[in-house]
Design a protein around this motif. Sequence first.
Motif, PDB file in Angstrom:
ATOM      1  N   SER A  44     156.165 115.035  86.869  1.00 45.31           N
ATOM      2  CA  SER A  44     155.457 114.215  87.848  1.00 45.31           C
ATOM      3  C   SER A  44     153.967 114.431  87.652  1.00 45.31           C
ATOM      4  N   CYS A  45     153.190 113.395  87.934  1.00 46.76           N
ATOM      5  CA  CYS A  45     151.756 113.478  87.746  1.00 46.76           C
ATOM      6  C   CYS A  45     151.105 114.153  88.950  1.00 46.76           C
ATOM      7  N   LEU A  46     150.196 115.081  88.686  1.00 46.23           N
ATOM      8  CA  LEU A  46     149.373 115.694  89.718  1.00 46.23           C
ATOM      9  C   LEU A  46     147.922 115.488  89.339  1.00 46.23           C
ATOM     10  N   VAL A  47     147.280 114.503  89.955  1.00 48.88           N
ATOM     11  CA  VAL A  47     145.899 114.078  89.727  1.00 48.88           C
ATOM     12  C   VAL A  47     145.744 113.475  88.340  1.00 48.88           C
ATOM     13  N   HIS A 141     140.394 108.238 111.157  1.00 47.05           N
ATOM     14  CA  HIS A 141     141.737 107.691 110.947  1.00 47.05           C
ATOM     15  C   HIS A 141     142.598 108.785 110.305  1.00 47.05           C
ATOM     16  N   VAL A 142     143.645 109.169 110.998  1.00 46.73           N
ATOM     17  CA  VAL A 142     144.415 110.360 110.644  1.00 46.73           C
ATOM     18  C   VAL A 142     145.802 109.973 110.142  1.00 46.73           C
ATOM     19  N   LEU A 143     146.231 110.648 109.083  1.00 43.37           N
ATOM     20  CA  LEU A 143     147.591 110.522 108.557  1.00 43.37           C
ATOM     21  C   LEU A 143     148.277 111.866 108.682  1.00 43.37           C
ATOM     22  N   GLU A 144     149.465 111.863 109.274  1.00 49.71           N
ATOM     23  CA  GLU A 144     150.268 113.081 109.316  1.00 49.71           C
ATOM     24  C   GLU A 144     151.555 112.845 108.550  1.00 49.71           C
ATOM     25  N   ILE A 145     151.786 113.658 107.538  1.00 53.50           N
ATOM     26  CA  ILE A 145     152.962 113.540 106.689  1.00 53.50           C
ATOM     27  C   ILE A 145     153.992 114.585 107.120  1.00 53.50           C
ATOM     28  N   ALA A 209     157.689 110.852 102.216  1.00 52.71           N
ATOM     29  CA  ALA A 209     156.288 110.968 101.809  1.00 52.71           C
ATOM     30  C   ALA A 209     156.107 110.571 100.350  1.00 52.71           C
ATOM     31  N   GLU A 210     157.146 110.770  99.542  1.00 52.82           N
ATOM     32  CA  GLU A 210     157.055 110.406  98.129  1.00 52.82           C
ATOM     33  C   GLU A 210     156.908 108.896  97.944  1.00 52.82           C
ATOM     34  N   SER A 211     157.504 108.126  98.845  1.00 58.79           N
ATOM     35  CA  SER A 211     157.499 106.669  98.688  1.00 58.79           C
ATOM     36  C   SER A 211     156.414 105.991  99.517  1.00 58.79           C
ATOM     37  N   PHE A 212     155.577 106.765 100.198  1.00 59.56           N
ATOM     38  CA  PHE A 212     154.516 106.195 101.032  1.00 59.56           C
ATOM     39  C   PHE A 212     153.290 105.915 100.166  1.00 59.56           C
ATOM     40  N   HIS A 213     152.992 104.629  99.970  1.00 55.86           N
ATOM     41  CA  HIS A 213     151.847 104.226  99.153  1.00 55.86           C
ATOM     42  C   HIS A 213     151.073 103.128  99.896  1.00 55.86           C
ATOM     43  N   PRO A 214     150.159 103.501 100.784  1.00 56.67           N
ATOM     44  CA  PRO A 214     149.417 102.482 101.543  1.00 56.67           C
ATOM     45  C   PRO A 214     148.528 101.651 100.633  1.00 56.67           C
ATOM     46  N   GLN A 215     148.492 100.368 100.866  1.00 55.84           N
ATOM     47  CA  GLN A 215     147.717  99.457 100.034  1.00 55.84           C
ATOM     48  C   GLN A 215     146.224  99.581 100.343  1.00 55.84           C
ATOM     49  N   GLN A 216     145.472 100.096  99.417  1.00 51.86           N
ATOM     50  CA  GLN A 216     144.018 100.164  99.525  1.00 51.86           C
ATOM     51  C   GLN A 216     143.536 100.918 100.764  1.00 51.86           C
ATOM     52  N   GLN A 217     144.371 101.728 101.351  1.00 55.45           N
ATOM     53  CA  GLN A 217     143.980 102.447 102.564  1.00 55.45           C
ATOM     54  C   GLN A 217     143.779 103.922 102.270  1.00 55.45           C
ATOM     55  N   LYS A 218     142.664 104.464 102.782  1.00 53.87           N
ATOM     56  CA  LYS A 218     142.420 105.894 102.676  1.00 53.87           C
ATOM     57  C   LYS A 218     142.162 106.451 104.067  1.00 53.87           C
ATOM     58  N   ALA A 234     157.891 117.762  95.562  1.00 56.49           N
ATOM     59  CA  ALA A 234     156.648 118.228  96.175  1.00 56.49           C
ATOM     60  C   ALA A 234     155.420 117.697  95.452  1.00 56.49           C
ATOM     61  N   VAL A 235     155.486 117.595  94.140  1.00 61.60           N
ATOM     62  CA  VAL A 235     154.311 117.180  93.358  1.00 61.60           C
ATOM     63  C   VAL A 235     153.951 115.731  93.646  1.00 61.60           C
ATOM     64  N   ASP A 236     154.941 114.864  93.795  1.00 59.92           N
ATOM     65  CA  ASP A 236     154.657 113.469  94.126  1.00 59.92           C
ATOM     66  C   ASP A 236     153.871 113.375  95.435  1.00 59.92           C
ATOM     67  N   ILE A 237     154.233 114.180  96.412  1.00 64.80           N
ATOM     68  CA  ILE A 237     153.536 114.178  97.698  1.00 64.80           C
ATOM     69  C   ILE A 237     152.112 114.703  97.539  1.00 64.80           C
ATOM     70  N   MET A 238     151.960 115.782  96.816  1.00 63.41           N
ATOM     71  CA  MET A 238     150.643 116.386  96.618  1.00 63.41           C
ATOM     72  C   MET A 238     149.696 115.423  95.892  1.00 63.41           C
ATOM     73  N   HIS A 239     150.242 114.702  94.939  1.00 61.91           N
ATOM     74  CA  HIS A 239     149.441 113.722  94.201  1.00 61.91           C
ATOM     75  C   HIS A 239     149.018 112.572  95.118  1.00 61.91           C
ATOM     76  N   ASN A 240     149.953 112.065  95.920  1.00 64.57           N
ATOM     77  CA  ASN A 240     149.634 110.968  96.832  1.00 64.57           C
ATOM     78  C   ASN A 240     148.529 111.352  97.800  1.00 64.57           C
TER      79      ASN A 240
END
Length: 306
Positions: A44-47, A141-145, A209-218, A234-240
């Motif tokens: 999995s990619c990390l950064v 704007h807060v995100l809780e995973i 969390a692995e499948s959560f990919h918000p469009q253009q949102q930070k 875990a790595v997919d989540i950390m990368h996201n």
Amino acid sequence: LVLVASLAACVYVYRIHNLLVVPKSATLENNHDVTCPDCGVGGSCLVNRCICVNPKYTGTLCNQLNPNFNGHSIACLKKNDDRCMNIPKVGRLLAIDKNRTFVSQKCEMSWWSTTRGVPERNAQQAIAFDYFRSLPVNLGHVLEIGAGPYTKARLILEQANHRVIQSLTLVDPLLDDYLANPNITTSFTTEQLCIEKTCIPITLYSTTAESFHPQQQKFDTILLVNTLEHAENAVDIMHNIYLILKKGGIFIFGEEYTSSFQLQVADLCHPIRILPRFLYDYLALFTRKQLLPPRTGMDIQGITHQ
């Protein structure tokens, strides 16, 4: 934002958590190319690099069979034995399969069904985070995973009623189940989270969390507390998280780590187990401050923030 954050640790049920508020450097991301290579079936990619999450594979792109992997070991032949996924000096980053994650989720639902009201460990975590005193007043704007039914966002607001959250996004594969279960008390409805007379608009994503990919949102602030241990990857989540946290944003992190000795034990509720060095190397991507991990898994005094 330059935030001098305190670093603390707490111990409960023979587990140590490192709890840390990390400001994401406004300039650090410019030094990291976030273009991901093709990491093959085992990675999995990390950064910007491949992490071999499956111990069966090795190599820069995680596409080579690992000659040191013993797929015929007792651990690998037993169904749902997490020890089969151990990676030396790293821990367990990947669940055996999706069914293993489902078992972990059932365990989590069972725990919350018997935990009414405020979880007992909240008080311990508030102390470990020094009551979140180092956080700014406005968290934006807060995100809780991995929010769970109570949420750590609520815990933060309870420590200081003057703190501001403009909007709150919750991600958890069990959110719909929490809301539908009469035996579970949630801190939120489908539209808002209210504390006393203050209500915050929320958006719910009942997904992993692995499948959560918000469009253009930070996000200005991201919370990840006691979540990786239940994950599939875990790595997919950390990368996201690295991709969707704004420059200068705040990453509030608290995750269980373990010792090499403890990796020899399988835990039904927690398929993922990560050694301290890997976590600290990840956190170092967010800040220029030096983060020193504990010398051993049980050495609290070894955790410092300089």
